[in-house]
Design a protein around this motif. Structure first.
Motif, PDB file in Angstrom:
ATOM      1  N   VAL A   1       0.859  -1.185   0.000  1.00 31.87           N
ATOM      2  CA  VAL A   1       0.000   0.000   0.000  1.00 31.87           C
ATOM      3  C   VAL A   1       0.894   1.234   0.000  1.00 31.87           C
ATOM      4  CG1 VAL A   1      -0.171   0.011   2.525  1.00 31.87           C
ATOM      5  CG2 VAL A   1      -1.913   1.180   1.150  1.00 31.87           C
ATOM      6  N   THR A   2       0.444   2.256  -0.694  1.00 27.91           N
ATOM      7  CA  THR A   2       1.163   3.529  -0.756  1.00 27.91           C
ATOM      8  C   THR A   2       0.286   4.613  -0.146  1.00 27.91           C
ATOM      9  OG1 THR A   2       2.368   2.883  -2.743  1.00 27.91           O
ATOM     10  CG2 THR A   2       2.227   5.233  -2.278  1.00 27.91           C
ATOM     11  N   GLY A   3       0.854   5.404   0.729  1.00 30.80           N
ATOM     12  CA  GLY A   3       0.114   6.480   1.371  1.00 30.80           C
ATOM     13  C   GLY A   3       1.032   7.325   2.227  1.00 30.80           C
TER      14      GLY A   3
ATOM     15  N   THR B   1       1.514   2.926  13.536  1.00 27.91           N
ATOM     16  CA  THR B   1       1.197   4.190  12.896  1.00 27.91           C
ATOM     17  C   THR B   1       0.140   4.006  11.819  1.00 27.91           C
ATOM     18  OG1 THR B   1       3.531   4.787  13.193  1.00 27.91           O
ATOM     19  CG2 THR B   1       2.201   6.233  11.819  1.00 27.91           C
ATOM     20  N   PRO B   2      -0.914   4.856  11.818  1.00 29.03           N
ATOM     21  CA  PRO B   2      -1.903   4.782  10.730  1.00 29.03           C
ATOM     22  C   PRO B   2      -1.287   5.278   9.420  1.00 29.03           C
ATOM     23  CG  PRO B   2      -2.763   5.970  12.647  1.00 29.03           C
ATOM     24  CD  PRO B   2      -1.295   5.840  12.849  1.00 29.03           C
ATOM     25  N   LEU B   3      -1.560   4.532   8.350  1.00 30.75           N
ATOM     26  CA  LEU B   3      -1.141   4.946   7.018  1.00 30.75           C
ATOM     27  C   LEU B   3      -2.402   5.319   6.243  1.00 30.75           C
ATOM     28  CD1 LEU B   3       1.352   5.100   5.053  1.00 30.75           C
ATOM     29  CD2 LEU B   3       0.563   2.903   4.163  1.00 30.75           C
ATOM     30  N   LEU B   4      -2.479   6.564   5.800  1.00 32.72           N
ATOM     31  CA  LEU B   4      -3.663   7.073   5.117  1.00 32.72           C
ATOM     32  C   LEU B   4      -3.553   6.814   3.615  1.00 32.72           C
ATOM     33  CD1 LEU B   4      -3.983  10.506   6.966  1.00 32.72           C
ATOM     34  CD2 LEU B   4      -4.975   8.303   7.600  1.00 32.72           C
ATOM     35  N   TYR B   5      -4.620   6.269   3.037  1.00 32.32           N
ATOM     36  CA  TYR B   5      -4.644   5.996   1.597  1.00 32.32           C
ATOM     37  C   TYR B   5      -6.098   5.925   1.140  1.00 32.32           C
ATOM     38  CZ  TYR B   5      -6.334   1.275   2.433  1.00 32.32           C
ATOM     39  OH  TYR B   5      -7.125   0.219   2.798  1.00 32.32           O
TER      40      TYR B   5
ATOM     41  N   VAL C   1       4.941   7.103   1.253  1.00 33.81           N
ATOM     42  CA  VAL C   1       5.741   5.896   1.451  1.00 33.81           C
ATOM     43  C   VAL C   1       4.978   4.697   0.896  1.00 33.81           C
ATOM     44  CG1 VAL C   1       6.916   6.773   3.501  1.00 33.81           C
ATOM     45  CG2 VAL C   1       4.787   5.477   3.753  1.00 33.81           C
ATOM     46  N   THR C   2       5.713   3.686   0.509  1.00 31.63           N
ATOM     47  CA  THR C   2       5.121   2.419   0.095  1.00 31.63           C
ATOM     48  C   THR C   2       5.537   1.344   1.082  1.00 31.63           C
ATOM     49  OG1 THR C   2       5.110   3.011  -2.259  1.00 31.63           O
ATOM     50  CG2 THR C   2       4.998   0.667  -1.716  1.00 31.63           C
TER      51      THR C   2
END
Length: 245
Positions: free
Chosen positions: A76-78, A103-107, A139-140
């Motif tokens: 996932v990329t975000g 950490t939350p990754l937003l996408y 980031v991916t």
């Protein structure tokens, strides 16, 4: 008939009850080991089936049944939301105590939690200190889908959100369901365990659990318990037959 009378006589009644209880306990322990064997086989099958599945790209697809895809490769990329990241206590790297940053990754208008890995415990282990490990920009992340876990059935400490509505920054368990209650956006019901690279030497340092796809010793233990039950159930009458009145 002589043996049966002896079994229920005052002299042997208590011993008879102990033998029957012991037999039932041994049988139940044998069944328990067989249940654990089935659970282990189901786990192995899950891991093996997900390992051969094509990697899931969350930017292209977020399946409704993502919770059934534990151990599947994912990418996932975000962008990370460091303002809302939390940490798990009691984590070690080469014997050194620390935390895991979650950490939350937003996408795509969604978010997925990422276990970014281990950081050392400082004297002031607060969210402000964790910001030293920020990764700014897009980031991916590649890794594996993992299910969150609340308090273990045995041991451990359950997490509880503060009654005053404030955020819980440090957690005992990576309980995705509970954590989702303090984020201002939708969170997937799973988290991502990033792949480990040999060059990962600077915190946060990712990790992957070592998985042994074996059936363990459950079947052997089950046979032992059933053998003990057989010895008790059949051996006791034989023993009574040899006793004098």
């Amino acid at each position: 008939m002589i043996v049966l009378r002896r079994m229920v006589s005052l002299r042997w009644l208590f011993t008879t009850l102990l033998v029957f209880v012991g037999t039932v306990v041994c049988v139940r322990l044998g069944i328990w080991q067989l249940d654990r064997l089935e659970g282990r086989r189901a786990f192995n099958q899950q891991v093996e089936s997900m390992r051969v599945a094509a990697p899931l790209d969350l930017n292209l697809e977020t399946p409704e049944d993502v919770s059934s895809m534990e151990w599947r490769a994912v990418t996932v990329t975000g962008e990370y939301d460091f303002e809302n990241q939390v940490a798990m206590r009691n984590q070690y790297n080469d014997g050194v105590y620390g935390f895991h940053l979650i950490t939350p990754l937003l996408y795509n208008g969604m978010a997925v939690l990422v276990n970014r890995g281990w950081i050392p415990a400082e004297s002031d282990s607060s969210p402000e200190v964790w910001r030293a490990f920020d990764e700014a920009g897009e980031v991916t992340v590649t890794g594996q889908i993992r299910l969150g876990q609340g308090k273990p059935a045995f041991g451990g400490v359950a997490d509880a959100l503060p009654m005053d509505g404030t955020r819980l920054a440090v957690w005992n368990n990576l309980d995705v369901e509970k954590m989702s209650g303090q984020f201002p956006y939708p969170i997937l019901a799973v988290f991502i365990q990033p792949n480990v690279q040999t060059s990962d030497a600077e915190p946060p340092i990712p990790y992957q659990p070592i998985i042994e796809l074996t059936e363990g010793s459950h079947f052997g233990y089950a046979l032992q318990w059933f053998t003990f039950a057989t010895i008790l159930f059949l051996g006791y009458p034989f023993y009574l037959r040899k006793q004098d009145d």
